[in-house]
Design a protein around this motif. Structure first.
Motif, PDB file in Angstrom:
ATOM      1  N   PHE A   1      35.895  66.281  45.831  1.00 10.86           N
ATOM      2  CA  PHE A   1      35.376  65.015  45.633  1.00 10.86           C
ATOM      3  C   PHE A   1      35.283  65.066  43.450  1.00 10.86           C
TER       4      PHE A   1
ATOM      5  N   GLN B   1      29.085  59.110  38.369  1.00  7.82           N
ATOM      6  CA  GLN B   1      29.530  58.947  39.866  1.00  7.82           C
ATOM      7  C   GLN B   1      30.107  59.607  40.743  1.00  7.82           C
TER       8      GLN B   1
ATOM      9  N   TYR C   1      32.899  55.545  47.491  1.00  4.61           N
ATOM     10  CA  TYR C   1      32.334  56.136  45.990  1.00  4.61           C
ATOM     11  C   TYR C   1      30.866  55.618  45.205  1.00  4.61           C
TER      12      TYR C   1
ATOM     13  N   GLN D   1      33.113  60.535  43.479  1.00  2.00           N
ATOM     14  CA  GLN D   1      33.547  59.398  44.512  1.00  2.00           C
ATOM     15  C   GLN D   1      34.678  60.475  45.028  1.00  2.00           C
ATOM     16  N   GLU D   2      34.992  59.817  46.533  1.00  2.00           N
ATOM     17  CA  GLU D   2      35.377  61.194  47.565  1.00  2.00           C
ATOM     18  C   GLU D   2      37.444  61.416  47.070  1.00  2.00           C
TER      19      GLU D   2
ATOM     20  N   ARG E   1      36.866  61.834  33.867  1.00  2.00           N
ATOM     21  CA  ARG E   1      36.928  62.473  35.819  1.00  2.00           C
ATOM     22  C   ARG E   1      36.839  64.246  35.247  1.00  2.00           C
TER      23      ARG E   1
END
Length: 489
Positions: free
Chosen positions: A276, A237, A247, A239-240, A207
């Motif tokens: 995000f 991806q 996401y 993702q908020e 991430r």
């Protein structure tokens, strides 16, 4: 007549002017640290590479700050403050403040009490309510006894087409990645290898730092991979952070190396500033993918009615050749040819699209040449039952053809799928000028929308100018005037 061409010429001049490269008004890239900082109650320490750490050192309080030299800029032009932080000590908080020099000495926080790494872009003209030339300083506050924060970049700049809000070129790998169940390995030069390392399952994730970006400006996610192990699949991806935490996959189960560009504002149905993370998933026990660059940038913004398009100039890289193959023609076209020995048909499949087909149901293909056989355009679901259905069938001649995904599949709402082009006939080929997925504005066509792109604008003026007084007249100009800049979406 002349007025029409003047309007069209003016629009082209505005487009060209917008694309001129902007300048940086002020920057500290910490390689080395600027000597002009006033280290009032916090001190800078150079770290390896283009990074420096600011540490609180007030003898009586648990917070302190450092102040830049006075900066004089036209904030109507140089309005973006970019702040990139790669590491934060446990228990530390940091704030970045703009303070006027002279005048009312007004100040405001661009970042307030942040406790984690990330990249943030702030419009300081809006923050301060300023325009024109202003003189100010940047104050960085650190809260936490002897705590520190590592900064990569502070920059004040204009906005330009193609400019990045956040970039990872892996030279070296950013320290701010959370390597949860995959590991980065630096390779020589630009690029890094990501390897699945989850001991209990055959997939893993890394991430990025938390990003706060204005997606009205920086809408484009650029991802370039250069190698992938056999049996490995990667997904990228969005993702908020905060809000609903939603996401979606910008790239879904890609099995080949490619350069891919995704409009994440359209993907997420977002506008304005959002916070995000970018998550990269690998599927395949101990398998690896090599990434060369990941970037969020101010890129091409497709018209609002178009979700996805390949205009073959150049062709999108992530088409899957399965019994047929693409040939670039050196112009704005590409040809797909059947190539499956012993079988008279083959296909190519697009990248996986994640689309709300209630909003964007219409596929349009523009075919400029045919050598025989016939072509079917189909949809192949990439989740659930992997359902498939033809959307356009038995194309045998050049032309523009349309089909409705929602109707063909019986779908509403969001679905993941690929566009499949089936070429029927040994060695037969079809040449494409464009393929797109868009809104179906046919039933809501505005008067004056002569090129049928769901909006009335300069393109429609150009359209009627080409056949003025033979096909179009002043009544058509009135239609354009009545609906000027209106949209059917």
């Amino acid at each position: 007549m002349n007025k029409l061409y003047i309007l069209i010429a003016a629009s082209m001049l505005m487009i060209n002017a917008y694309s001129v490269q902007a300048e940086t008004g002020w920057e500290d890239n910490f390689d080395p640290i600027k000597t002009t900082w006033v280290e009032t109650t916090a001190v800078w320490t150079d770290l390896s590479g283009s990074t420096a750490k600011l540490t609180e050192n007030d003898s009586t309080l648990s917070y302190g700050f450092a102040q830049s030299e006075p900066i004089t800029l036209d904030v109507s032009k140089y309005k973006e403050l970019l702040i990139s932080v790669s590491a934060v000590d446990s228990g530390a908080l940091y704030s970045v403040q703009i303070q006027e020099v002279g005048g009312a000495e007004a100040y405001a926080n661009a970042i307030s009490n942040m406790g984690f790494p990330g990249t943030k872009i702030v419009d300081i003209s809006s923050l301060m309510g300023w325009s024109g030339t202003k003189t100010f300083v940047i104050n960085i506050w650190i809260d936490g006894e002897s705590k520190g924060v590592a900064f990569d970049t502070l920059q004040i700049r204009a906005t330009e087409t193609g400019m990045a809000a956040w970039s990872e070129d892996f030279n070296p790998v950013k320290l701010s990645w959370t390597q949860e169940s995959c590991l980065w390995t630096d390779s020589e030069g630009i690029g890094a290898v990501l390897t699945e390392s989850n001991p209990s399952v055959s997939y893993g994730v890394v991430r990025s730092e938390i990003l706060t970006i204005d997606l009205d400006i920086y809408n484009e996610l650029y991802v370039k991979t250069t190698a992938i192990d056999s049996g490995c699949y990667y997904s990228v991806q969005i993702q908020e952070i905060g809000g609903s935490g939603e996401y979606r996959d910008a790239i879904s189960y890609a099995g080949g190396a490619a350069t891919q560009i995704i409009d994440i504002a359209k993907l997420m149905n977002w506008s304005g500033t959002k916070t995000f993370q970018i998550n990269i998933w690998l599927d395949g026990e101990s398998k690896s993918t090599t990434f060369e660059k990941i970037e969020l940038r101010n890129g091409e913004k497709l018209p609002g009615y178009i979700y996805w398009r390949d205009h073959f100039n150049p062709r999108k890289e992530l088409w899957y050749d399965i019994g047929a193959y693409w040939t670039d023609n050196g112009d704005s076209t590409s040809t797909v040819t059947e190539d499956q020995p012993g079988i008279s048909y083959g296909k190519v499949e697009s990248e996986t699209l994640d689309v709300d087909v209630s909003l964007f149901p219409e596929i349009t293909v523009d075919i400029t040449n045919v050598t025989g056989g016939w072509l079917d355009v189909a949809i192949q679901e990439q989740e659930g039952y992997y359902a498939a259905s033809n959307v356009i069938t038995a194309i045998t001649a050049p032309g523009i053809y349309k089909g409705n995904v929602a109707d063909a599949m019986g779908w509403t709402g969001r679905h993941k799928f690929r566009i499949v082009l089936w070429v029927n006939g040994n060695g037969k080929s079809y040449t494409f000028d464009s393929i797109q997925l868009a809104m179906d504005c046919g039933t809501n066509l505005l008067a004056g929308d002569y090129n049928e792109d769901c909006q009335v604008d300069f393109q429609d003026l150009a359209n009627i100018a080409e056949t003025w007084m033979s096909e179009y007249d002043m009544l058509d100009v009135k239609d354009i005037s009545d609906n000027w800049l209106d949209k059917a979406y």
